[in-house]
Design a protein around this motif. Structure first.
Motif, PDB file in Angstrom:
ATOM      1  N   GLN A   1      -6.626  -4.085  -6.199  1.00  0.00           N
ATOM      2  CA  GLN A   1      -7.393  -5.089  -5.459  1.00  0.00           C
ATOM      3  C   GLN A   1      -8.112  -6.053  -6.404  1.00  0.00           C
ATOM      4  O   GLN A   1      -8.148  -7.258  -6.170  1.00  0.00           O
ATOM      5  N   GLN A   2      -8.654  -5.530  -7.497  1.00  0.00           N
ATOM      6  CA  GLN A   2      -9.330  -6.395  -8.469  1.00  0.00           C
ATOM      7  C   GLN A   2      -8.351  -7.351  -9.156  1.00  0.00           C
ATOM      8  O   GLN A   2      -8.678  -8.513  -9.397  1.00  0.00           O
ATOM      9  N   VAL A   3      -7.156  -6.856  -9.486  1.00  0.00           N
ATOM     10  CA  VAL A   3      -6.133  -7.738 -10.063  1.00  0.00           C
ATOM     11  C   VAL A   3      -5.885  -8.902  -9.113  1.00  0.00           C
ATOM     12  O   VAL A   3      -5.867 -10.071  -9.520  1.00  0.00           O
TER      13      VAL A   3
ATOM     14  N   GLY B   1      -4.336 -12.377  -9.878  1.00  0.00           N
ATOM     15  CA  GLY B   1      -3.116 -11.765 -10.383  1.00  0.00           C
ATOM     16  C   GLY B   1      -2.283 -11.142  -9.283  1.00  0.00           C
ATOM     17  O   GLY B   1      -2.632 -11.207  -8.104  1.00  0.00           O
ATOM     18  N   GLU B   2      -1.170 -10.519  -9.690  1.00  0.00           N
ATOM     19  CA  GLU B   2      -0.287  -9.863  -8.731  1.00  0.00           C
ATOM     20  C   GLU B   2       0.378  -8.658  -9.381  1.00  0.00           C
ATOM     21  O   GLU B   2       0.521  -8.600 -10.604  1.00  0.00           O
ATOM     22  N   VAL B   3       0.765  -7.706  -8.556  1.00  0.00           N
ATOM     23  CA  VAL B   3       1.447  -6.496  -8.988  1.00  0.00           C
ATOM     24  C   VAL B   3       2.844  -6.507  -8.362  1.00  0.00           C
ATOM     25  O   VAL B   3       2.986  -6.756  -7.165  1.00  0.00           O
TER      26      VAL B   3
ATOM     27  N   GLU C   1       0.818  -1.220   0.000  1.00  0.00           N
ATOM     28  CA  GLU C   1       0.000   0.000   0.000  1.00  0.00           C
ATOM     29  C   GLU C   1       0.851   1.270   0.000  1.00  0.00           C
ATOM     30  O   GLU C   1       0.474   2.277  -0.606  1.00  0.00           O
ATOM     31  N   ARG C   2       2.016   1.233   0.611  1.00  0.00           N
ATOM     32  CA  ARG C   2       2.893   2.410   0.655  1.00  0.00           C
ATOM     33  C   ARG C   2       3.389   2.829  -0.733  1.00  0.00           C
ATOM     34  O   ARG C   2       3.908   3.924  -0.911  1.00  0.00           O
ATOM     35  N   ASP C   3       3.223   1.963  -1.751  1.00  0.00           N
ATOM     36  CA  ASP C   3       3.665   2.234  -3.119  1.00  0.00           C
ATOM     37  C   ASP C   3       2.637   3.003  -3.945  1.00  0.00           C
ATOM     38  O   ASP C   3       2.923   3.403  -5.075  1.00  0.00           O
ATOM     39  N   LEU C   4       1.455   3.205  -3.406  1.00  0.00           N
ATOM     40  CA  LEU C   4       0.341   3.719  -4.196  1.00  0.00           C
ATOM     41  C   LEU C   4       0.636   5.071  -4.850  1.00  0.00           C
ATOM     42  O   LEU C   4       0.382   5.247  -6.048  1.00  0.00           O
TER      43      LEU C   4
ATOM     44  N   ARG D   1      -6.227   7.991  -5.882  1.00  0.00           N
ATOM     45  CA  ARG D   1      -5.760   6.937  -4.971  1.00  0.00           C
ATOM     46  C   ARG D   1      -6.784   5.790  -4.940  1.00  0.00           C
ATOM     47  O   ARG D   1      -6.422   4.630  -4.989  1.00  0.00           O
ATOM     48  N   GLN D   2      -8.068   6.165  -4.891  1.00  0.00           N
ATOM     49  CA  GLN D   2      -9.112   5.148  -4.790  1.00  0.00           C
ATOM     50  C   GLN D   2      -9.215   4.305  -6.055  1.00  0.00           C
ATOM     51  O   GLN D   2      -9.318   3.086  -5.987  1.00  0.00           O
TER      52      GLN D   2
END
Length: 150
Positions: free
Chosen positions: A42-44, A49-51, A15-18, A34-35
């Motif tokens: 979150q959907q990924v 999936g992953e980021v 989350e700190r990467d947003l 941000r949202q």
């Protein structure tokens, strides 16, 4: 990000990467709050999936998402999407590092990877071809607003 060294860290999104990711998506031409970006991440993840993040000297310098794409005709394929490296950090192998990280993660689930790149991003096409990807087909993407939304 002015060093010539390889990024010191590649890891999953936190989350700190947003804030840094909002700026990176902007470099790709996508405006996010941000949202909206948090919802997309979150959907990924909700869809399997992953980021992934590349970090240099404690600063986020790139990201990529690895997703599972399931089609009735073609089955399940791994897709590498939303790859971006900060403009000041390009040309140092960070994009290649992120593609490799995404491929390694996807290899747990699929036998084939795909990348879709906008037709106007010729430099991106060359970059992916240098990594062993080849053009499979060309498509036209058509869109329509959902009448019950917005």
């Amino acid at each position: 990000m002015e060093s010539d060294k390889k990024p010191v860290c590649r890891r999953v999104y936190e989350e700190r990467d947003l804030t840094a990711l909002i700026a990176l998506m902007n470099q790709l031409g996508y405006e996010h709050s941000r949202q909206s970006l948090s919802d997309n991440i979150q959907q990924v993840r909700n869809q399997g999936g992953e980021v992934f993040i590349a970090e240099d000297a404690g600063l986020v310098c790139g990201c990529v998402a690895a997703i599972l794409d399931i089609r009735l005709a073609e089955g399940i394929k791994g897709e590498i999407v939303s790859l971006v490296v900060n403009q000041q950090a390009r040309g140092r192998g960070i994009g290649k590092l992120l593609v490799v990280v995404a491929e390694q993660w996807l290899s747990q689930y699929v036998d084939e990877y795909r990348i879709r790149a906008n037709a106007i991003r010729k430099d991106a096409h060359r970059f992916y071809q240098q990594l062993g990807y080849s053009e499979m087909k060309q498509q036209v993407v058509l869109g329509k607003a959902c009448p019950t939304k917005g």
